[in-house]
Design a protein around this motif. Structure first.
Motif, mmCIF file in Angstrom:
data_model
loop_
_atom_site.group_PDB
_atom_site.id
_atom_site.type_symbol
_atom_site.label_atom_id
_atom_site.label_comp_id
_atom_site.label_asym_id
_atom_site.label_seq_id
_atom_site.Cartn_x
_atom_site.Cartn_y
_atom_site.Cartn_z
ATOM 1 N N SER A 108 0.824 -1.219 0.000
ATOM 2 C CA SER A 108 0.000 0.000 0.000
ATOM 3 C C SER A 108 0.850 1.258 0.000
ATOM 4 N N SER A 109 2.136 1.124 -0.320
ATOM 5 C CA SER A 109 3.043 2.273 -0.245
ATOM 6 C C SER A 109 2.774 3.327 -1.313
ATOM 7 N N ASP A 110 2.048 2.977 -2.370
ATOM 8 C CA ASP A 110 1.809 3.935 -3.449
ATOM 9 C C ASP A 110 0.441 4.594 -3.378
ATOM 10 N N LEU A 111 -0.267 4.424 -2.275
ATOM 11 C CA LEU A 111 -1.619 4.990 -2.178
ATOM 12 C C LEU A 111 -1.580 6.511 -2.195
ATOM 13 N N ILE A 112 -2.414 7.090 -3.029
ATOM 14 C CA ILE A 112 -2.542 8.541 -3.128
ATOM 15 C C ILE A 112 -3.536 9.004 -2.058
ATOM 16 N N PRO A 113 -3.297 10.134 -1.381
ATOM 17 C CA PRO A 113 -4.270 10.636 -0.403
ATOM 18 C C PRO A 113 -5.667 10.730 -1.005
ATOM 19 N N ALA A 114 -6.666 10.390 -0.206
ATOM 20 C CA ALA A 114 -8.044 10.335 -0.711
ATOM 21 C C ALA A 114 -8.490 11.656 -1.322
ATOM 22 N N GLU A 115 -8.031 12.796 -0.752
ATOM 23 C CA GLU A 115 -8.444 14.085 -1.304
ATOM 24 C C GLU A 115 -8.077 14.202 -2.778
ATOM 25 N N GLY A 116 -6.897 13.694 -3.134
ATOM 26 C CA GLY A 116 -6.471 13.773 -4.526
ATOM 27 C C GLY A 116 -7.307 12.916 -5.450
ATOM 28 N N LEU A 117 -7.894 11.842 -4.887
ATOM 29 C CA LEU A 117 -8.717 10.947 -5.701
ATOM 30 C C LEU A 117 -10.144 11.470 -5.869
ATOM 31 N N LEU A 118 -10.637 12.152 -4.819
ATOM 32 C CA LEU A 118 -12.040 12.574 -4.840
ATOM 33 C C LEU A 118 -12.240 13.914 -5.528
ATOM 34 N N ALA A 119 -11.174 14.729 -5.587
ATOM 35 C CA ALA A 119 -11.321 16.061 -6.172
ATOM 36 C C ALA A 119 -11.906 15.968 -7.578
ATOM 37 N N GLY A 120 -13.037 16.613 -7.778
ATOM 38 C CA GLY A 120 -13.666 16.642 -9.087
ATOM 39 C C GLY A 120 -14.467 15.409 -9.450
ATOM 40 N N LEU A 121 -14.559 14.440 -8.533
ATOM 41 C CA LEU A 121 -15.313 13.226 -8.834
ATOM 42 C C LEU A 121 -16.796 13.549 -9.008
ATOM 43 N N ALA A 122 -17.417 12.923 -9.985
ATOM 44 C CA ALA A 122 -18.838 13.171 -10.244
ATOM 45 C C ALA A 122 -19.708 12.611 -9.115
ATOM 46 N N LEU A 123 -20.900 13.151 -8.981
ATOM 47 C CA LEU A 123 -21.877 12.596 -8.043
ATOM 48 C C LEU A 123 -22.493 11.340 -8.639
ATOM 49 N N VAL A 124 -22.935 10.444 -7.756
ATOM 50 C CA VAL A 124 -23.673 9.275 -8.232
ATOM 51 C C VAL A 124 -25.038 9.766 -8.718
ATOM 52 N N PRO A 125 -25.402 9.511 -9.958
ATOM 53 C CA PRO A 125 -26.678 10.013 -10.487
ATOM 54 C C PRO A 125 -27.867 9.465 -9.701
ATOM 55 N N VAL A 126 -28.881 10.291 -9.561
ATOM 56 C CA VAL A 126 -30.102 9.859 -8.880
ATOM 57 C C VAL A 126 -30.774 8.771 -9.716
ATOM 58 N N PRO A 127 -31.167 7.656 -9.113
ATOM 59 C CA PRO A 127 -31.776 6.553 -9.864
ATOM 60 C C PRO A 127 -33.004 7.007 -10.649
ATOM 61 N N ALA A 128 -33.192 6.405 -11.803
ATOM 62 C CA ALA A 128 -34.379 6.709 -12.603
ATOM 63 C C ALA A 128 -35.611 6.389 -11.784
ATOM 64 N N GLY A 129 -36.553 7.291 -11.757
ATOM 65 C CA GLY A 129 -37.786 7.069 -11.019
ATOM 66 C C GLY A 129 -37.828 7.795 -9.696
ATOM 67 N N LEU A 130 -36.683 7.942 -8.996
ATOM 68 C CA LEU A 130 -36.708 8.577 -7.680
ATOM 69 C C LEU A 130 -37.068 10.056 -7.795
ATOM 70 N N THR A 131 -36.524 10.724 -8.802
ATOM 71 C CA THR A 131 -36.881 12.136 -8.997
ATOM 72 C C THR A 131 -38.382 12.273 -9.219
ATOM 73 N N GLY A 132 -38.932 11.379 -10.037
ATOM 74 C CA GLY A 132 -40.369 11.432 -10.292
ATOM 75 C C GLY A 132 -41.177 11.185 -9.041
ATOM 76 N N LEU A 133 -40.765 10.195 -8.233
ATOM 77 C CA LEU A 133 -41.483 9.904 -6.995
ATOM 78 C C LEU A 133 -41.467 11.108 -6.061
ATOM 79 N N VAL A 134 -40.323 11.764 -5.972
ATOM 80 C CA VAL A 134 -40.232 12.933 -5.098
ATOM 81 C C VAL A 134 -41.130 14.048 -5.608
ATOM 82 N N LEU A 135 -41.100 14.300 -6.920
ATOM 83 C CA LEU A 135 -41.938 15.365 -7.471
ATOM 84 C C LEU A 135 -43.423 15.059 -7.309
ATOM 85 N N VAL A 136 -43.765 13.780 -7.446
ATOM 86 C CA VAL A 136 -45.171 13.406 -7.256
ATOM 87 C C VAL A 136 -45.613 13.709 -5.832
ATOM 88 N N ARG A 137 -44.754 13.363 -4.863
ATOM 89 C CA ARG A 137 -45.110 13.612 -3.460
ATOM 90 C C ARG A 137 -45.143 15.099 -3.143
#
Length: 535
Positions: free
Chosen positions: A238-267
């Motif tokens: 594990s000597s070559d592990l990059i600090p987590a901050e360097g890995l997460l910088a700019g990482l995309a968000l996990v997209p909201v599952p199809a259907g959940l946005t609709g369920l929320v808007l319906v409610r």
């Protein structure tokens, strides 16, 4: 750095209009906020089937409480605070069994019972160290995931530290302590993931895993981390592990599952309004669930672009690693009897760094052996004289202040804090003895050399031992300036090229160079006593 698919922060005018009851503004507000809420809840609950319920409950509470929000410009902090409360409420009530069935339109997608780590890896097409970092989150305790979820959003550029601390109900200083603790445990979990997934696996580790049920947990993280710490083979992997901050910088968000946005808007808006958002000419589905799925498809449009953005960022992360400079975790500073806090003269005082935790930025350095460059390091400009009669030159052992029986030592190429006494083997005693020589980058500071000629240096902020390659960056990484420790007669070692970062041990006794969090525990972890050499 912002994530590639970062949603724009809701404009105060949109918040004000939604608070006044404007339905179009309300829908826009929901769409803007849902990705952030979903990612916080998903990571905090580790993708449990309750995630969708908690997300919907959170959005309902946000919309219900919106009329009472007096400062629209503080909407985001308020939103995250409500999200955290809903997560805590769900933990207190206990979570429901994993019985959720896949939505009809999503049956071809990944198993809905897969945890959030699986979803992150799948939907952002992660690989390499980014994938390992995500997998490491499974090894954290439940109470640690809340802070992890918020820090993750901070790292990808979706939250500020102020918003994080407000959401947790903590002062910025206390929030920094909590975040640092979780980051250290995440880094430990990454070493465990690397060791467990190694092929071939360490034979000694295989014996430890004989009774493991295959489920990652905080308890097993601690057990396996002890083995990794004491096993040169596992630790070196594990000597070559990059600090987590360097890995997460700019990482995309996990997209909201199809259907959940609709369920929320319906409610939130009602089925009639939700159907209206589909647009003229679109056949109206019968039933709220069908409406939800239709709107969900519209909400899922960014999925492809998010995946492409994630792949691009993964390549950028690899480029950063190739060109990023050495930053390593510092070992625990030693306590030097002759050194006192009131010293009339001290080694060079580095310039103050603008940020205690610099974000790695690619820089190029010509060296005999390519090594990651440091994120905008500062170099000392002034050099106060050293304390009269005080000298760190010569052979010493560095005894930990807060773990008196442990000394700065080494396991393979990595720096660790380990127990040493008169009954220890000759090899163990030799590994804990260092020769202090004038600093390779500045003779007013010090460099530590072991019996084999290797120098203690930092690389990706982690302490390791390497042979001098003759490069300027190596000389800087291997130079530490002595400072007063936390107790009388003790000493701390400050990084020459990263002012404000000190060699210290973390909870797992591995050595890093870390910035101060202002606590007494941190000061003790970076303080050492200069003891007689063991060999």
């Amino acid at each position: 750095m912002r994530s590639q698919d970062r949603q724009e922060r809701p404009d105060a005018a949109v918040v004000t209009a939604a608070r006044a009851g404007n339905r179009q503004a309300t829908e826009q507000l929901v769409r803007d906020c849902l990705p952030l809420v979903y990612n916080i809840v998903g990571r905090a609950l580790d993708g449990h089937s309750d995630v969708d319920d908690v997300v919907q409950e959170t959005m309902m509470r946000v919309l219900d409480g919106l009329p009472g929000l007096k400062q629209p410009d503080r909407f985001r902090s308020w939103l995250v605070a409500i999200t955290v409360r809903q997560i805590r409420d769900r933990w207190r009530r206990g979570r429901t069994p994993l019985t959720a069935e896949p939505l009809e339109e999503n049956a071809h997608e990944s198993d809905p019972r897969a945890d959030f780590s699986d979803l992150t890896i799948l939907r952002l097409t992660l690989s390499g160290q980014r994938r390992e970092a995500v997998e490491a989150t499974r090894w954290l305790e439940e109470e640690e995931r809340e802070v992890l979820a918020l820090w993750w959003m901070e790292s990808v550029g979706e939250l500020t530290r102020g918003e994080l601390s407000e959401a947790c109900g903590l002062t910025p200083q206390h929030a920094a302590v909590r975040v640092q603790r979780v980051k250290e445990r995440l880094e430990t979990a990454r070493t465990v993931v690397r060791a467990v997934t190694a092929s071939p696996r360490c034979p000694d580790l295989a014996a430890v895993l004989a009774s493991w049920d295959g489920r990652p947990s905080g308890l097993w993280r601690k057990r396996l981390a002890r083995h990794v710490r004491d096993c040169p083979r596992c630790l070196s992997s594990s000597s070559d592990l990059i600090p987590a901050e360097g890995l997460l910088a700019g990482l995309a968000l996990v997209p909201v599952p199809a259907g959940l946005t609709g369920l929320v808007l319906v409610r939130v808006l009602g089925a009639g309004s939700a159907e209206a958002t589909v647009g003229a000419g679109t056949p109206t589905a019968s039933g709220a669930s069908r409406t939800a799925r239709t709107i969900g498809k519209l909400a899922a449009k960014p999925l492809a672009t998010a995946a492409v953005g994630a792949a691009t960022l993964a390549a950028a992360g690899a480029a950063w690693y190739t060109a990023a400079g050495p930053h390593d975790p510092p070992p625990r500073p030693a306590v030097a009897a002759p050194l006192s806090p009131a010293a009339s003269s001290a080694p060079p005082s580095p310039r103050t760094s603008a940020s205690p935790t610099p974000t790695p930025t690619p820089t190029s350095t010509s060296t005999p052996t390519p090594t990651p460059t440091s994120p905008s390091p500062s170099t000392p400009t002034s050099a106060p004289a050293t304390t009269p009669g005080t000298s760190l030159a010569g052979r010493h052992a560095l005894r930990s202040v807060d773990n008196p029986g442990d000394y700065v030592s080494q396991s393979g190429r990595l720096g660790v804090l380990g127990p040493v006494d008169a009954t220890s083997s000759a090899a163990t005693r030799q590994a804990a003895t260092f020769t202090f020589v004038p600093g390779l980058a500045d003779p007013r500071c010090s460099s530590l050399r072991d019996a084999t000629g290797r120098y203690l240096r930092h690389y990706a902020f982690r302490i390791r031992l390497d042979t001098d390659d003759g490069s300027a960056i190596f000389r800087k990484d291997a130079t530490f300036c002595p400072r007063a420790g936390s107790t009388a007669g003790s000493v701390s070692l400050e990084s020459y090229n990263y002012p404000g970062r000190y060699l210290r041990h973390r909870d797992d006794l591995q050595l890093w160079i870390d910035p101060s969090d202002g606590t007494a525990a941190y000061r003790a972890s970076r303080s050492f006593v200069l003891a007689e050499p063991w060999s």
